[in-house]
Design a protein around this motif. Sequence first.
Motif, mmCIF file in Angstrom:
data_model
loop_
_atom_site.group_PDB
_atom_site.id
_atom_site.type_symbol
_atom_site.label_atom_id
_atom_site.label_comp_id
_atom_site.label_asym_id
_atom_site.label_seq_id
_atom_site.Cartn_x
_atom_site.Cartn_y
_atom_site.Cartn_z
ATOM 1 N N LEU A 26 0.692 9.025 -3.018
ATOM 2 C CA LEU A 26 -0.534 8.687 -3.737
ATOM 3 C C LEU A 26 -0.268 8.532 -5.232
ATOM 4 O O LEU A 26 -0.750 7.570 -5.864
ATOM 5 C CB LEU A 26 -1.599 9.765 -3.495
ATOM 6 N N GLU A 27 0.497 9.440 -5.803
ATOM 7 C CA GLU A 27 0.801 9.352 -7.234
ATOM 8 C C GLU A 27 1.590 8.088 -7.553
ATOM 9 O O GLU A 27 1.350 7.429 -8.579
ATOM 10 C CB GLU A 27 1.581 10.596 -7.675
ATOM 11 N N CYS A 28 2.529 7.734 -6.692
ATOM 12 C CA CYS A 28 3.320 6.517 -6.913
ATOM 13 C C CYS A 28 2.442 5.268 -6.841
ATOM 14 O O CYS A 28 2.586 4.336 -7.649
ATOM 15 C CB CYS A 28 4.450 6.429 -5.891
ATOM 16 N N LEU A 29 1.528 5.250 -5.879
ATOM 17 C CA LEU A 29 0.637 4.105 -5.728
ATOM 18 C C LEU A 29 -0.277 3.951 -6.943
ATOM 19 O O LEU A 29 -0.553 2.829 -7.399
ATOM 20 C CB LEU A 29 -0.191 4.239 -4.446
ATOM 21 N N LYS A 30 -0.759 5.071 -7.464
ATOM 22 C CA LYS A 30 -1.596 5.016 -8.672
ATOM 23 C C LYS A 30 -0.820 4.402 -9.840
ATOM 24 O O LYS A 30 -1.344 3.551 -10.579
ATOM 25 C CB LYS A 30 -2.065 6.426 -9.044
ATOM 26 N N LYS A 31 0.417 4.829 -9.989
ATOM 27 C CA LYS A 31 1.245 4.305 -11.066
ATOM 28 C C LYS A 31 1.518 2.819 -10.861
ATOM 29 O O LYS A 31 1.454 2.020 -11.808
ATOM 30 C CB LYS A 31 2.558 5.094 -11.146
ATOM 31 N N MET A 32 1.801 2.429 -9.632
ATOM 32 C CA MET A 32 2.063 1.017 -9.341
ATOM 33 C C MET A 32 0.835 0.155 -9.654
ATOM 34 O O MET A 32 0.943 -0.935 -10.238
ATOM 35 C CB MET A 32 2.444 0.861 -7.854
ATOM 36 N N TYR A 33 -0.354 0.645 -9.294
ATOM 37 C CA TYR A 33 -1.573 -0.133 -9.539
ATOM 38 C C TYR A 33 -1.822 -0.293 -11.040
ATOM 39 O O TYR A 33 -2.238 -1.371 -11.511
ATOM 40 C CB TYR A 33 -2.770 0.539 -8.876
ATOM 41 N N GLN A 34 -1.561 0.778 -11.788
ATOM 42 C CA GLN A 34 -1.757 0.708 -13.236
ATOM 43 C C GLN A 34 -0.804 -0.287 -13.885
ATOM 44 O O GLN A 34 -1.140 -0.930 -14.891
ATOM 45 C CB GLN A 34 -1.551 2.101 -13.857
ATOM 46 N N LEU A 35 0.396 -0.450 -13.298
ATOM 47 C CA LEU A 35 1.428 -1.296 -13.910
ATOM 48 C C LEU A 35 1.311 -2.770 -13.503
ATOM 49 O O LEU A 35 1.990 -3.620 -14.083
ATOM 50 C CB LEU A 35 2.817 -0.767 -13.528
#
Length: 330
Positions: A26-35
């Motif tokens: 979940l944390e990785c996906l949040k970071k990917m979406y922000q980028l």
Amino acid sequence: MAVNLPPQYHEAEADYKKAQTAEDRLECLKKMYQLVPKHKASEKLQAELKTKLSEAKEEVEQARKHPKKAAVSYKFPRQGAGQVIVIGGPNAGKSRLLTRLTRATPEVAPYPFTTREPHAGMMDWEDVKVQLIDTPPITPDVMEGYLSSLVRAADAALLMVDLGDDDGPFAAETVLDRLKEVKTILANKKPAEQEDYSIQFVPTLIAANKIDMPGADERLGILREMIGDRFTIHVLSAEHGQGLEDCRTAIFKFLNVIRVYTKQPGKPPDLTSPFTCPAGSTLVEMAALVHQDFAQNLKSARIWGTGVMDGLTIKRDHVLHDKDVVELHI
């Protein structure tokens, strides 16, 4: 139009693929979406990430509502001349045997499933010790998940059979079948050749317990018919002591190890703490047990023992025998 993802996105995506838990994903996906650059060319990728984010959030929520119990496992570092695991059906007398042969104090009671976790004790035999491990019972419906790993790791197994119960011989057969289901086969000895190396063969003795009980002789006959010549049977009464010393000796002999004593030049040998190694071991293999440097730097050795003149100088490949005394020179 290209999405033009930044390098940081690819790093986050790599972390996502390696993530082991729902929270990490979940944390990785949040970071990917922000980028992700927010423009028309990235709309499809944004939609995919939103779907994955929703699924990951649901997975995290479910994991919090229904936490998984941690798998129980036990590990017993090998001690003494060898490790022997004591297994059997309910009320076979495993814990009582451990209290008779060692100083361990597991709970002992006349009802089944008294043992809920494994217990270890050290059995004396002459000038060496053997590690015995008592285990919870195995039934058609119950076998602890960690048990097969303990059996596979042991040098040998002692299968206890309850001669005080008509179901005793059949309960022992159940133990054999349940372990076979997880590719752990109890046998008199390991095969010389093996095709499937995912299968572990464990050398096994049978201890037919409660020979003092009414009807035990008839049940022993049934046991002998069932197993044929697959195993060696030792008959005993752990409660009253009959056959215990013979069983103690049989356990040590079954490990097929030898005792080798050491001495320093000009001094008497130390006959209190022998090194134990597999029968057929050579001088250099025994030296490695003393210290790895001894095996690497061994120049010569003198021996006092079987089939040689006292004090004879021997080579590195000399095969040792039980109760040999060696003087190592490096």
